[in-house]
Design an enzyme around this catalytic site. Structure first.
Site: not given
Length: 487
Positions: A56, A129
């Site tokens: 990320h 997510n």
């Protein structure tokens, strides 16, 4: 492919007996800290990249608020969810998973959806997510999985062979892989995608009664996705397309919003549901556990400084508040340690004292010193506990609810090995046009795989999920369905 036996070992040379299942207290108990192989893998993995996030790395963020629209106090005593109309300030970070800090926004990849609620009882982080499931279901496999998504150590190039080798040897990944290769693998913007807590969590009410819960953020902007050719064009012409879109929308007063819904499962249902409710590669049917509205999230303020507020923002699935607790989800159990450990390494032991991470609630503890301590470091106050000088003390009324565990301390897999029903159901839910694009994307992703055996192994999994799905992928690759699957 080599058939030579090489024993896997720890960094101190001891043989590893199980690299697929972490050690738990009983069959469904929490992960044990005595599983030193798991701890070593996670701790070492968190320190493999300096200084950007291991995963990320590329992302964008915004401030906003969460407003309660439905009283769910019969399920949870979490104060920020208690009263209709109540608003809680929050910060969100969207991201891609596998790419580096300078990678393109419009690649095919899951998107991170990490929300920090600044509640009166401390910060609550919901770190999910834009997909309701994940590739693996045990944290012990996470470092290996992410290695396949990163660059090959010899060529420093992305390695599709490694990607599909791992996926084909981890059939639990097929559900998430199917989502990734579908239209939703490339959202049009961060604003036009749903968000999910993904894991199962536990809610506890004032009476101490528990329930299992899953979170769903539904975008009010509608779901929109990018055509693969347009996404590739944007990756070259404007690699920061999603970052720019989010900033400009908020700057222009077009504040994006999501409705939060939850699924609630009675505690006792966990033992009888047809899928293991703690397996993050599975979803709960909304026919069995319908969506219940909880609130609304609105993003209405851009960061003033990207580094201070987005790059230094830290989120952990272990940042709970009273009324919200962990479940025995083994992937979640590993993340409870790994995320905070990553932040201590990347940002520092005092990362929660930075403005973007600092709780709105008063913080009282005995933590002292450490690099970059930005406050008074406790001044001259008492610095240990227990003490006779009026220092902060524990609050037993906020003790997490107990749940029973049984069995032997052992490395065990999940009970359910049905890897195929849910990805097959997903394929059959798609329209013909959506199926065609899914197959084309899967074929395109698998063509560079250098080993035919890996392609055939992945095709077998796809065929078991749905024969048409597998046959079309095989035909696209110029291969035949393995005979052992057809029998």
């Amino acid at each position: 492919m080599s058939t030579k036996k090489n024993n896997l070992t720890t960094s101190w040379g001891a043989p590893v007996s199980d690299n697929q299942n972490s050690m738990t207290a009983g069959h469904r108990g929490p992960t044990l800290i005595q599983d030193v192989h798991l701890l070593e893998k996670l701790a070492h993995f968190n320190r493999e990249r300096v200084p950007e996030r291991v995963v990320h790395a590329k992302g964008a963020g915004a401030h906003g608020y969460f407003e309660v629209t439905n009283d769910l106090s019969k399920y949870t005593k979490a104060n920020f969810l208690s009263n209709v109309g109540k608003r809680t300030p929050m910060f969100i970070r969207f991201s891609t998973v596998a790419g580096e800090l300078g990678s393109a926004d419009t690649v095919r990849d899951p998107r991170g959806f990490a929300v920090k609620f600044y509640t009166e009882d401390g910060n609550y982080d919901l770190v999910g997510n834009n997909t309701p499931v994940f590739f693996i279901r045990d944290a012990i496999k996470f470092p290996d999985f992410i290695h396949t998504q990163k660059r090959d150590p010899k060529t420093h190039l992305k390695n599709p062979t490694a990607v599909f080798d791992f996926w084909s040897l981890s059939p639990e990944s097929l559900h998430q892989v199917t989502i990734l290769m579908s239209d939703r693998g490339i959202p049009a913007t961060f604003r036009h995608m749903h968000g999910f807590g993904s894991h199962t969590f536990k809610w506890v009410n004032e009476q101490g009664e528990g329930a299992w819960v899953k979170y769903h953020f539904k975008t009010e902007q509608g779901v929109k996705n990018l055509d693969v050719n347009l996404a590739a064009k944007l990756a070259g012409e404007n690699p920061d397309y999603h970052t720019e879109d989010l900033f400009n929308a908020i700057e222009n007063g077009d504040f994006p919003a999501w409705k939060l819904y939850v699924q609630i499962m009675p505690v006792e249902d966990a033992d009888t549901y047809r899928f293991d409710p703690f397996d993050v590669t599975k979803v709960w049917s909304q026919k069995d556990y319908p969506l219940i509205e909880a609130g609304r999230m609105v993003l209405d303020k851009n960061p003033e400084n990207y580094f201070a507020e987005v790059e230094q923002a830290t989120f952990s699935p272990g940042s709970f508040v009273p009324g919200i607790e962990a479940s025995p989800d083994k992937m979640l159990q590993g993340r409870l340690f790994a995320y905070s450990d990553a932040h201590r390494y990347r940002v520092g032991a005092n990362h929660n004292l930075l403005p973007v991470n600092r709780p709105k609630a008063e913080v009282n503890n005995y933590q002292r010193d450490g690099q970059m301590r930005p406050d008074s470091n406790g001044g001259g106050s008492v610095y240990y506990e227990p003490n006779s000088f009026g220092g902060p003390t524990e609050s037993p009324e906020n003790k997490p609810a107990a749940y029973a565990v049984s069995g032997s301390a052992d490395s065990v897999a999940y009970d359910h090995d049905d890897y195929y029903t849910q990805p097959g159901d997903l394929y059959r839910l798609l329209s013909e046009d959506e199926r065609t694009r899914l197959v084309e994307n899967m074929v395109g992703a698998m063509k560079p795989v250098a080993v035919e055996e890996i392609k055939l192994r992945q095709i077998q999994h796809i065929y078991k999920a749905d024969p048409e799905y597998g046959t079309r992928v095989a035909e696209g690759l110029g291969l035949s369905i393995p005979q052992e699957v057809l029998r």
